[in-house]
Design an enzyme around this catalytic site. Structure first.
Site, mmCIF file in Angstrom:
data_model
loop_
_atom_site.group_PDB
_atom_site.id
_atom_site.type_symbol
_atom_site.label_atom_id
_atom_site.label_comp_id
_atom_site.label_asym_id
_atom_site.label_seq_id
_atom_site.Cartn_x
_atom_site.Cartn_y
_atom_site.Cartn_z
ATOM 1 N N THR A 14 0.831 -1.215 0.000
ATOM 2 C CA THR A 14 0.000 0.000 0.000
ATOM 3 C C THR A 14 0.862 1.261 0.000
ATOM 4 O O THR A 14 0.732 2.132 -0.873
ATOM 5 C CB THR A 14 -0.921 0.010 1.258
ATOM 6 O OG1 THR A 14 -1.685 -1.194 1.265
ATOM 7 C CG2 THR A 14 -1.847 1.215 1.265
ATOM 8 N N VAL A 15 1.770 1.360 0.978
ATOM 9 C CA VAL A 15 2.551 2.601 1.128
ATOM 10 C C VAL A 15 3.617 2.713 0.042
ATOM 11 O O VAL A 15 3.756 3.771 -0.600
ATOM 12 C CB VAL A 15 3.194 2.673 2.538
ATOM 13 C CG1 VAL A 15 3.990 3.963 2.687
ATOM 14 C CG2 VAL A 15 2.127 2.572 3.628
ATOM 15 N N GLU A 117 8.358 10.447 9.613
ATOM 16 C CA GLU A 117 7.090 11.186 9.731
ATOM 17 C C GLU A 117 5.877 10.282 9.542
ATOM 18 O O GLU A 117 4.841 10.449 10.196
ATOM 19 C CB GLU A 117 7.077 12.327 8.699
ATOM 20 C CG GLU A 117 5.968 13.318 8.881
ATOM 21 C CD GLU A 117 5.982 13.995 10.239
ATOM 22 O OE1 GLU A 117 6.848 14.842 10.475
ATOM 23 O OE2 GLU A 117 5.122 13.674 11.072
ATOM 24 N N VAL A 120 3.896 7.830 12.520
ATOM 25 C CA VAL A 120 2.860 8.233 13.476
ATOM 26 C C VAL A 120 1.820 9.077 12.759
ATOM 27 O O VAL A 120 2.144 10.097 12.147
ATOM 28 C CB VAL A 120 3.460 9.045 14.653
ATOM 29 C CG1 VAL A 120 2.358 9.475 15.616
ATOM 30 C CG2 VAL A 120 4.517 8.238 15.378
ATOM 31 N N GLY A 175 -6.825 -0.425 2.669
ATOM 32 C CA GLY A 175 -5.370 -0.283 2.865
ATOM 33 C C GLY A 175 -5.006 0.377 4.182
ATOM 34 O O GLY A 175 -3.861 0.806 4.364
ATOM 35 N N ASP A 189 -0.492 -1.190 17.479
ATOM 36 C CA ASP A 189 -0.075 -0.115 16.573
ATOM 37 C C ASP A 189 -0.127 1.246 17.287
ATOM 38 O O ASP A 189 0.826 2.028 17.216
ATOM 39 C CB ASP A 189 -0.995 -0.132 15.340
ATOM 40 C CG ASP A 189 -0.653 0.946 14.342
ATOM 41 O OD1 ASP A 189 0.336 0.777 13.605
ATOM 42 O OD2 ASP A 189 -1.362 1.968 14.302
ATOM 43 N N LYS A 193 2.941 3.894 18.388
ATOM 44 C CA LYS A 193 2.924 5.315 18.006
ATOM 45 C C LYS A 193 3.015 6.231 19.229
ATOM 46 O O LYS A 193 3.726 7.238 19.204
ATOM 47 C CB LYS A 193 1.659 5.622 17.200
ATOM 48 C CG LYS A 193 1.690 4.984 15.811
ATOM 49 C CD LYS A 193 0.321 5.023 15.173
ATOM 50 C CE LYS A 193 0.337 4.491 13.754
ATOM 51 N NZ LYS A 193 -0.997 4.246 13.219
ATOM 52 N N GLY A 290 -3.594 4.934 4.933
ATOM 53 C CA GLY A 290 -3.956 4.858 3.515
ATOM 54 C C GLY A 290 -2.789 5.215 2.611
ATOM 55 O O GLY A 290 -1.812 5.844 3.046
HETATM 56 P P1 NDP Z 1 1.761 -3.981 2.892
HETATM 57 O O1 NDP Z 1 1.529 -5.295 3.571
HETATM 58 O O2 NDP Z 1 0.727 -3.455 1.971
HETATM 59 O O3 NDP Z 1 3.138 -4.031 2.093
HETATM 60 C C1 NDP Z 1 4.317 -4.585 2.605
HETATM 61 C C2 NDP Z 1 5.335 -4.679 1.478
HETATM 62 O O4 NDP Z 1 6.558 -5.108 2.001
HETATM 63 C C3 NDP Z 1 4.940 -5.659 0.384
HETATM 64 O O5 NDP Z 1 5.254 -5.128 -0.871
HETATM 65 C C4 NDP Z 1 5.812 -6.884 0.683
HETATM 66 O O6 NDP Z 1 6.148 -7.615 -0.486
HETATM 67 C C5 NDP Z 1 7.044 -6.201 1.226
HETATM 68 N N1 NDP Z 1 7.813 -7.070 2.091
HETATM 69 C C6 NDP Z 1 7.422 -7.640 3.251
HETATM 70 N N2 NDP Z 1 8.433 -8.381 3.756
HETATM 71 C C7 NDP Z 1 9.464 -8.292 2.893
HETATM 72 C C8 NDP Z 1 10.774 -8.838 2.845
HETATM 73 N N3 NDP Z 1 11.223 -9.632 3.809
HETATM 74 N N4 NDP Z 1 11.566 -8.517 1.802
HETATM 75 C C9 NDP Z 1 11.124 -7.688 0.834
HETATM 76 N N5 NDP Z 1 9.899 -7.140 0.821
HETATM 77 C C10 NDP Z 1 9.080 -7.443 1.839
HETATM 78 O O7 NDP Z 1 2.055 -2.942 4.071
HETATM 79 P P2 NDP Z 1 1.792 -1.367 4.055
HETATM 80 O O8 NDP Z 1 2.290 -0.771 2.799
HETATM 81 O O9 NDP Z 1 0.415 -1.116 4.493
HETATM 82 O O10 NDP Z 1 2.711 -0.903 5.292
HETATM 83 C C11 NDP Z 1 4.102 -0.811 5.176
HETATM 84 C C12 NDP Z 1 4.679 -0.112 6.403
HETATM 85 O O11 NDP Z 1 4.111 1.187 6.517
HETATM 86 C C13 NDP Z 1 4.387 -0.799 7.740
HETATM 87 O O12 NDP Z 1 5.461 -0.582 8.611
HETATM 88 C C14 NDP Z 1 3.147 -0.064 8.232
HETATM 89 O O13 NDP Z 1 3.022 -0.125 9.626
HETATM 90 C C15 NDP Z 1 3.489 1.328 7.777
HETATM 91 N N6 NDP Z 1 2.357 2.230 7.622
HETATM 92 C C16 NDP Z 1 1.273 1.840 6.892
HETATM 93 C C17 NDP Z 1 0.210 2.697 6.699
HETATM 94 C C18 NDP Z 1 -0.996 2.320 5.917
HETATM 95 O O14 NDP Z 1 -1.937 3.114 5.876
HETATM 96 N N7 NDP Z 1 -1.027 1.170 5.287
HETATM 97 C C19 NDP Z 1 0.237 4.046 7.303
HETATM 98 C C20 NDP Z 1 1.427 4.361 8.031
HETATM 99 C C21 NDP Z 1 2.442 3.474 8.187
HETATM 100 P P3 NDP Z 1 5.040 -8.337 -1.414
HETATM 101 O O15 NDP Z 1 4.296 -7.194 -2.075
HETATM 102 O O16 NDP Z 1 5.805 -9.151 -2.372
HETATM 103 O O17 NDP Z 1 4.167 -9.121 -0.467
HETATM 104 N N1 HSE Z 2 -2.665 0.386 10.416
HETATM 105 C C1 HSE Z 2 -2.382 1.746 10.702
HETATM 106 C C2 HSE Z 2 -3.677 2.442 11.070
HETATM 107 C C3 HSE Z 2 -1.757 2.415 9.520
HETATM 108 O O1 HSE Z 2 -4.753 1.883 10.837
HETATM 109 O O2 HSE Z 2 -3.609 3.537 11.622
HETATM 110 C C4 HSE Z 2 -1.286 3.802 9.804
HETATM 111 O O3 HSE Z 2 -0.194 3.793 10.656
#
Ligand code: NDP
Ligand code: HSE
Length: 415
Positions: A14-15, A117, A120, A175, A189, A193, A290
């Site tokens: 997602t991110v 940034e 949190v 997401g 989570d 934070k 998101g």
């Molecule tokens: P996702 O599960 O959507 O994506 C995780 C990604 O990391 C995937 O592309 C996955 O690969 C890759 N990945 C996981 N493990 C490995 C590894 N060992 N080697 C290489 N690639 C790896 O997570 P998000 O994007 O939602 O979140 C990512 C981070 O951002 C987390 O720390 C989350 O807490 C943080 N975050 C998320 C927010 C949100 O709204 N979603 C908001 C703020 C922070 P593959 O695609 O192949 O599975």
């Molecule tokens: N899973 C987290 C939330 C993503 O729902 O707030 C943002 O950090």
């Protein structure tokens, strides 16, 4: 033209996908490579992929490693990146809350920055303002709604009368949720934070094991409905409060008076409230989760590094972490709170008297008490108390439940 900033990204979910989209308008930032787990998964964006994180952190061409994979498994690769003099941008609150001390010490040793940034409150700028614009303040409180998923679930359960399970499934589709949503719904989570916020607001290292944590999984549709009738919304609140020389840090659901602005924070919106001197009270609100809101914060950190990159001092001094003393934290049993209790009691004479006696024994004053209808065997009793010590409430409940004629189904603290 100035030198291109070369970045490597770990994670394209997602991110990560949002970050790639946002960075596409910057000709002076090049994504050299992006690490994913599954190389055969279909992607929304085109970037050079690898499944070997170390090929990124050891790549001499890369200046900045952007970690948006999540989890603590990236600790060793990121330490390797720091030792290779790369700056780090991360959205990973779990990693920072659990291993921040080690990472920041290492970053200081190698003269690189770790910017976070997005870790949190998603798209809300909060780390940078606390470290810069609000730097002159002595804070007594930081509190707020720091998890988008749970706030989305609680909002939809109330407004659309949708089941908990369906709300969670929708939050995942949108997401907002962590890869394993237990992290959201059980309060982990928000705990990570608030630990990060308390760390920078109070300039102390925080021990995660000393943070009281409770999620939203015990909140029922009936609790939400009754709270609404009583003039409250139920919110998952994270707070860190100065209590003398100690910090009271916790995450748990609360009944929030509908007159308070924080009760109006809906869906995946987050809010961070700060009280300090000289600023007094400030509240930041905005999208807490998101793809694009989070990418906004990640991209902002990359651009901050880009602006400084190549200058003699590449570490951003105000953004670095220079304290190493651990906070003394108050245990939940020694905190004072008002409480909402949802009680199922045997439908027979004397039960209210028994409740009154148990409360009196522990010095607990009842603000109001309502009987919410009876069936043949049981009555539902709702109590809201004045402020009392958590340990007295625990003992009162134990005594009340002793002869099995009453059961406290839920105990929610009141703001
Ligand atoms: P996702 O599960 O959507 O994506 C995780 C990604 O990391 C995937 O592309 C996955 O690969 C890759 N990945 C996981 N493990 C490995 C590894 N060992 N080697 C290489 N690639 C790896 O997570 P998000 O994007 O939602 O979140 C990512 C981070 O951002 C987390 O720390 C989350 O807490 C943080 N975050 C998320 C927010 C949100 O709204 N979603 C908001 C703020 C922070 P593959 O695609 O192949 O599975
Ligand atoms: N899973 C987290 C939330 C993503 O729902 O707030 C943002 O950090």
């Amino acid at each position: 033209m100035s030198k291109k900033l070369k970045i490597g990204i770990i994670g394209l979910g997602t991110v990560g996908t949002g970050v790639v989209k946002v960075l596409s308008k910057y000709d002076d930032i090049e994504i050299v490579s992006c690490a994913v787990k599954n190389l055969s998964k279909k992607r929304e964006v085109e970037v050079p992929l690898t499944d070997d994180i170390y090929s990124i952190v050891n790549n001499p061409e890369i200046d900045v490693v952007v970690e948006v994979a999540g989890g603590v498994g990236v600790l060793e690769p990121l330490k390797c990146a720091i030792k290779n003099n790369k700056h780090i941008v991360t959205a990973n609150k779990e990693l920072l809350a659990r291993h921040g001390a080690e990472l920041f010490d290492l970053a200081r040793e190698y003269g690189v920055s770790i910017l976070y940034e997005a870790a949190v409150a998603g798209g809300i700028p909060i780390i940078m303002p606390i470290k810069t614009s609000l730097k002159a303040n002595d804070f007594e409180l930081v509190a707020g709604i720091l998890n988008g998923t749970t706030n989305y679930i609680l909002t939809k359960m109330e407004s659309d009368k949708i089941s908990y399970e369906e709300c969670l499934a929708r939050a995942q589709e949108l997401g907002y949720a962590e890869t394993d949503p237990t992290g959201d719904v059980e309060g982990f989570d928000a705990m990570y934070k608030i630990a990060i916020l308390a760390n920078i607001v109070f300039n102390k290292r925080i021990n995660l094991n000393d943070i009281y944590r409770e999620g939203i999984t015990k909140i029922t549709a009936q609790d939400i409905e009754i709270a609404d009738e009583l003039g409250y919304k139920i919110k998952l609140i994270a707070m860190a409060k100065k209590e003398g020389d100690e910090l009271d840090i916790r995450v748990h659901p609360m009944l929030v008076d509908k007159k308070l602005p924080i009760s109006e924070i809906k869906n995946a919106t987050n809010a961070v409230f700060l009280k300090g001197h000289p600023v007094d009270r400030v509240m930041f609100t905005g999208p807490g989760a998101g793809e694009f809101p989070t990418a906004s914060s990640v991209a902002g950190d990359i651009l901050a590094i880009k602006a400084e990159y190549g200058k003699c001092e590449t570490i951003l001094p105000m953004m670095s972490c220079n304290h190493n003393i651990y906070a003394r934290q108050v245990g939940i049993e020694n905190t004072k709170n008002c409480y909402y209790l949802s009680i199922t009691a045997s439908n027979k004479p004397g039960i209210i008297g028994k409740l009154g006696n148990a409360c009196a024994k522990y010095g607990i004053n009842i603000s109001y008490i309502i009987q919410k209808g009876t069936n043949h065997d049981n009555a539902k009793i709702i109590v809201v108390t004045e402020e009392c010590y958590e340990k007295d409430m625990t003992n009162m409940i134990k005594e009340l439940e002793e002869d099995k004629t009453a059961k406290v189904e839920n105990k929610i603290r009141v703001m």
